[in-house]
Structure formats: structure tokens, C-alpha cells
Design a protein around this motif. Structure first.
Motif, mmCIF file in Angstrom:
data_model
loop_
_atom_site.group_PDB
_atom_site.id
_atom_site.type_symbol
_atom_site.label_atom_id
_atom_site.label_comp_id
_atom_site.label_asym_id
_atom_site.label_seq_id
_atom_site.Cartn_x
_atom_site.Cartn_y
_atom_site.Cartn_z
ATOM 1 N N ASP A 143 0.853 -1.179 0.000
ATOM 2 C CA ASP A 143 0.000 0.000 0.000
ATOM 3 C C ASP A 143 0.893 1.234 0.000
ATOM 4 N N SER A 144 0.355 2.333 -0.524
ATOM 5 C CA SER A 144 1.124 3.564 -0.608
ATOM 6 C C SER A 144 0.159 4.739 -0.645
ATOM 7 N N PRO A 145 0.676 5.947 -0.491
ATOM 8 C CA PRO A 145 -0.200 7.123 -0.601
ATOM 9 C C PRO A 145 -0.843 7.300 -1.976
ATOM 10 N N VAL A 146 -0.316 6.612 -3.004
ATOM 11 C CA VAL A 146 -0.913 6.696 -4.343
ATOM 12 C C VAL A 146 -1.703 5.440 -4.676
ATOM 13 N N GLY A 147 -2.070 4.679 -3.660
ATOM 14 C CA GLY A 147 -2.837 3.457 -3.851
ATOM 15 C C GLY A 147 -1.928 2.241 -3.846
ATOM 16 N N ASP A 148 -2.540 1.077 -3.971
ATOM 17 C CA ASP A 148 -1.757 -0.157 -4.002
ATOM 18 C C ASP A 148 -0.804 -0.156 -5.193
ATOM 19 N N LEU A 149 0.395 -0.679 -4.949
ATOM 20 C CA LEU A 149 1.409 -0.821 -5.989
ATOM 21 C C LEU A 149 1.809 -2.282 -6.079
ATOM 22 N N ARG A 150 1.880 -2.790 -7.294
ATOM 23 C CA ARG A 150 2.396 -4.147 -7.499
ATOM 24 C C ARG A 150 3.842 -4.009 -7.950
ATOM 25 N N LEU A 151 4.751 -4.610 -7.201
ATOM 26 C CA LEU A 151 6.178 -4.613 -7.504
ATOM 27 C C LEU A 151 6.505 -5.939 -8.161
ATOM 28 N N VAL A 152 7.208 -5.887 -9.283
ATOM 29 C CA VAL A 152 7.519 -7.093 -10.050
ATOM 30 C C VAL A 152 9.024 -7.190 -10.241
ATOM 31 N N GLU A 153 9.564 -8.388 -9.995
ATOM 32 C CA GLU A 153 10.988 -8.622 -10.255
ATOM 33 C C GLU A 153 11.136 -9.843 -11.150
ATOM 34 N N HIS A 154 12.213 -9.820 -11.923
ATOM 35 C CA HIS A 154 12.536 -10.946 -12.796
ATOM 36 C C HIS A 154 14.050 -11.008 -12.918
ATOM 37 N N ASP A 155 14.605 -12.161 -12.698
ATOM 38 C CA ASP A 155 16.054 -12.368 -12.821
ATOM 39 C C ASP A 155 16.883 -11.371 -12.009
ATOM 40 N N GLY A 156 16.425 -11.077 -10.794
ATOM 41 C CA GLY A 156 17.220 -10.249 -9.898
ATOM 42 C C GLY A 156 17.151 -8.757 -10.134
ATOM 43 N N ALA A 157 16.138 -8.290 -10.863
ATOM 44 C CA ALA A 157 15.984 -6.854 -11.102
ATOM 45 C C ALA A 157 14.495 -6.488 -11.065
ATOM 46 N N ILE A 158 14.214 -5.265 -10.670
ATOM 47 C CA ILE A 158 12.840 -4.772 -10.710
ATOM 48 C C ILE A 158 12.489 -4.506 -12.172
ATOM 49 N N THR A 159 11.379 -5.080 -12.617
ATOM 50 C CA THR A 159 10.956 -4.907 -14.006
ATOM 51 C C THR A 159 9.692 -4.070 -14.131
#
Length: 164
Positions: free
Chosen positions: A6-22
Motif C-alpha cells: 500500500d502507498s499514498p498513491v494506492g496499491d502498488l504491485r512490484l515485479v521482479e525478474h532475474d534479480g531486477a525490478i521490471t
């Protein structure tokens, strides 16, 4: 892998692939698809993945006003031109703004490339961390933002308020 915070701008989905944020995605989310890399499945939710935990920590610190520069491995999926624009966005400092024309000039292009810069800006798959919200119109007005102008204004206000 992915998680949701959750964040002040609404829910955020964080995605990672192969050791990096994508990707960082604003809600509402598309079920089972990665907006940043269409056709690539999101994978499993993992709220304990070390990179996702660190990304969440840094985002919370940013929203709290205690972090002004992110330090995360990033791997945005895009064309070579888009990646050049996104790299230039990382140069726009916390609490600062730049116009689309200024970004075009920094890339060695004329104002005529402002529209292409704007389109690349709108395709940024890692908003907030790659600060596309800091790009404004030549006249100082807010212009389009994939997360909506209300979110863009909130992010700009958060950064300005943190400076004083």
C-alpha cells in the motif's frame, strides 16, 4: 515474482525478474499479466523475496520523505529509444522537474522529438523509481501520466514538501 504494497498513491504491485525490478504497477492491476512486459507471466506472489522486500522498504522511505534516491537493480523492458529516455529520467533529481523538450535536448534531439519523449515517458514500466512524474509540459503544466494526473501531482507535492 511479485508483491503488493500500500502507498499514498494506492496499491502498488512490484515485479521482479532475474534479480531486477521490471515493473511497478498502479492499481487496478491486470490479472496474471505483466504490463511492463506483455506476454511475460508475472510468476508467483512472494512477499518475502529479498529484492521485493528491499524495493518496498525504499518506496516506503521515499513516501515518508526520508529517501530521495533509489538504489535498486532495474531492468525495464522497452525499445532502445525508450531505454534512453528512461535513463535520462533518472538524471532529473528529487524535487526537480524537466519538460519533454528538455529531455529531448538532453538526448541530442530537437523540440520536435518532444512527442516521442512523451510517448516513451508514458511507457515507463517502473514509475516512481524511474521518475516519469517529474516531466511536465513546457509551460509548467502537468501533462499526461499513466497513473493519472492526481497521482502525478501527489508525487510532485511529496517531493516539494520534503525539500522544506
Amino acid at each position: 515474482m511479485w508483491t503488493v504494497i500500500d502507498s499514498p498513491v494506492g496499491d502498488l504491485r512490484l515485479v521482479e525478474h532475474d534479480g531486477a525490478i521490471t515493473a511497478i504497477e498502479f492499481s487496478p492491476f491486470r490479472d496474471g499479466t505483466n504490463r511492463a512486459a506483455p506476454g511475460r507471466p508475472l510468476g508467483d506472489r512472494d512477499d518475502d523475496d529479498p529484492l521485493l522486500v528491499e524495493c518496498a522498504r525504499q518506496l516506503r522511505a521515499y513516501f515518508d520523505g526520508t529517501l530521495t534516491e533509489f538504489d535498486l537493480p532495474l531492468s525495464p523492458d522497452g525499445t532502445p529509444f525508450q531505454r534512453r529516455v528512461w535513463a535520462e529520467l533518472l538524471v532529473v533529481g528529487f524535487g526537480k522537474t524537466a519538460s519533454y523538450g528538455e529531455i529531448a535536448h538532453r538526448l541530442g534531439m530537437t523540440n520536435a522529438a518532444s512527442r516521442a519523449v512523451g510517448l516513451a515517458n508514458g511507457r515507463n514500466p517502473i514509475p516512481i523509481v524511474i521518475p516519469c512524474h517529474r516531466v511536465i509540459g513546457a509551460n509548467g503544466n502537468l501533462t499526461g501520466y499513466a497513473g493519472g494526473l492526481e497521482r502525478k501531482q501527489l508525487l510532485l507535492d511529496l517531493e516539494t514538501d520534503s525539500l522544506f
